[in-house]
Design a protein around this motif. Sequence first.
Motif, PDB file in Angstrom:
ATOM      1  N   ASN A   9       0.851  -1.181   0.000  1.00 33.04           N
ATOM      2  CA  ASN A   9       0.000   0.000   0.000  1.00 33.04           C
ATOM      3  C   ASN A   9       0.896   1.244   0.000  1.00 33.04           C
ATOM      4  O   ASN A   9       1.157   1.861   1.032  1.00 33.04           O
ATOM      5  N   GLU A  10       1.371   1.625  -1.201  1.00 30.41           N
ATOM      6  CA  GLU A  10       2.253   2.778  -1.318  1.00 30.41           C
ATOM      7  C   GLU A  10       1.492   4.081  -1.077  1.00 30.41           C
ATOM      8  O   GLU A  10       2.093   5.095  -0.719  1.00 30.41           O
ATOM      9  N   THR A  11       0.193   4.055  -1.290  1.00 28.09           N
ATOM     10  CA  THR A  11      -0.613   5.260  -1.063  1.00 28.09           C
ATOM     11  C   THR A  11      -0.577   5.673   0.402  1.00 28.09           C
ATOM     12  O   THR A  11      -0.307   6.829   0.736  1.00 28.09           O
ATOM     13  N   VAL A  15       1.130   9.083   2.076  1.00 30.36           N
ATOM     14  CA  VAL A  15       0.403  10.025   2.927  1.00 30.36           C
ATOM     15  C   VAL A  15       1.117  10.178   4.271  1.00 30.36           C
ATOM     16  O   VAL A  15       1.279  11.290   4.781  1.00 30.36           O
ATOM     17  N   GLU A  52       0.882  -1.105   5.397  1.00 27.50           N
ATOM     18  CA  GLU A  52       1.698  -0.627   4.284  1.00 27.50           C
ATOM     19  C   GLU A  52       2.258  -1.770   3.439  1.00 27.50           C
ATOM     20  O   GLU A  52       2.516  -1.587   2.240  1.00 27.50           O
ATOM     21  N   ARG A  77      -9.306   6.900   0.091  1.00 25.24           N
ATOM     22  CA  ARG A  77      -8.195   7.612  -0.554  1.00 25.24           C
ATOM     23  C   ARG A  77      -6.851   7.139  -0.009  1.00 25.24           C
ATOM     24  O   ARG A  77      -5.823   7.705  -0.341  1.00 25.24           O
ATOM     25  N   LEU A  78      -6.874   6.131   0.855  1.00 26.92           N
ATOM     26  CA  LEU A  78      -5.641   5.704   1.518  1.00 26.92           C
ATOM     27  C   LEU A  78      -5.093   4.387   0.972  1.00 26.92           C
ATOM     28  O   LEU A  78      -4.230   3.775   1.582  1.00 26.92           O
ATOM     29  N   GLY A  79      -5.575   3.952  -0.175  1.00 30.46           N
ATOM     30  CA  GLY A  79      -4.967   2.824  -0.864  1.00 30.46           C
ATOM     31  C   GLY A  79      -5.387   1.447  -0.420  1.00 30.46           C
ATOM     32  O   GLY A  79      -4.837   0.453  -0.912  1.00 30.46           O
ATOM     33  N   ASP A 176      -0.969   3.135  -9.386  1.00 36.49           N
ATOM     34  CA  ASP A 176      -1.388   1.830  -8.888  1.00 36.49           C
ATOM     35  C   ASP A 176      -2.855   1.669  -9.260  1.00 36.49           C
ATOM     36  O   ASP A 176      -3.717   2.256  -8.625  1.00 36.49           O
ATOM     37  N   ILE A 179      -5.191   4.750  -9.184  1.00 36.63           N
ATOM     38  CA  ILE A 179      -4.805   5.632  -8.089  1.00 36.63           C
ATOM     39  C   ILE A 179      -3.413   6.177  -8.402  1.00 36.63           C
ATOM     40  O   ILE A 179      -2.481   5.419  -8.664  1.00 36.63           O
ATOM     41  N   THR A 181      -0.430   8.498  -6.864  1.00 38.43           N
ATOM     42  CA  THR A 181       0.034   9.000  -5.569  1.00 38.43           C
ATOM     43  C   THR A 181       1.487   9.438  -5.664  1.00 38.43           C
ATOM     44  O   THR A 181       2.272   8.834  -6.396  1.00 38.43           O
ATOM     45  N   GLN A 204      -2.639  12.765  -3.827  1.00 39.76           N
ATOM     46  CA  GLN A 204      -3.283  11.518  -4.230  1.00 39.76           C
ATOM     47  C   GLN A 204      -4.455  11.853  -5.129  1.00 39.76           C
ATOM     48  O   GLN A 204      -5.314  12.667  -4.777  1.00 39.76           O
TER      49      GLN A 204
END
Length: 255
Positions: A9-11, A15, A52, A77-79, A176, A179, A181, A204
């Motif tokens: 989860n790179e998003t 963040v 992550e 919005r956090l992946g 991704d 998405i 980011t 993002q």
Amino acid sequence: MVGVMTTPNETLRAVRLGLRLSQDEFAKHLRAVGAAQGEPNDASKRLVQRWESGEVRFPRPVYVRALEAVTKLPVDRLGFESPQLPPRVSADGTGGHDMTSDESRVPVQAAPAPSGEDYSGVWISHYEFFSSSRENTFTGLHHVVLTQNGNRITGRSLPGASSNPDSPLSFDLTVDRNIVTGSWVEQTAQDGYYQGARYHGAIQLLVDPTGRRMAGKWVGFGKEFDVNTGPWELRLLDKSTADDVLSRYSVPPES
């Protein structure tokens, strides 16, 4: 819900780094906001690592609310991965943007982008920010050129293509699915209101299924080291990056 993800989860990581927090500090903020909200949680560095790494695909509700409070972003919005109906980007009526299903009109997680999608080209960048010293909301407009290599996108504003003269903007982004980011940097004009200050932060964006619009949020620090955020949108103007096209857009955008 725990499971296996094909990619980290790179998003969420982007963040967190945009907030300038270590994994341990991020967990402490989650615990603190949970206690303040009357919903104590057991967030730990190990839990943040599991998010992550993709080991945990979606957090439990108590962590969802804490994550949204700390990051000032909706959880979608956090992946995190959540299988839903194919979405589209739409305004949420409060200055933000949601990915919604055309059938249910309920916010959902982004669906995979078309395989091999290339977002290279000339785009118009539009963001908004609130100036506490001037007590007003302002807009930044740039013509930017994006260049994609694999899942990495680099971007820069074209010469003389800013609504504020001598205010170059650059991006370093990762794709991704749909998405996008990464980070942004803007160097303000020496003779402008911010006197050459350099601002940077995380961004993002969610790509519309047409591939011609990206909409989302930016996060950055103000003069008092407070965390600020606001809407950011990119719209495709031309898929070409030929010299004559870049020259044509090397002018300030019309507001």
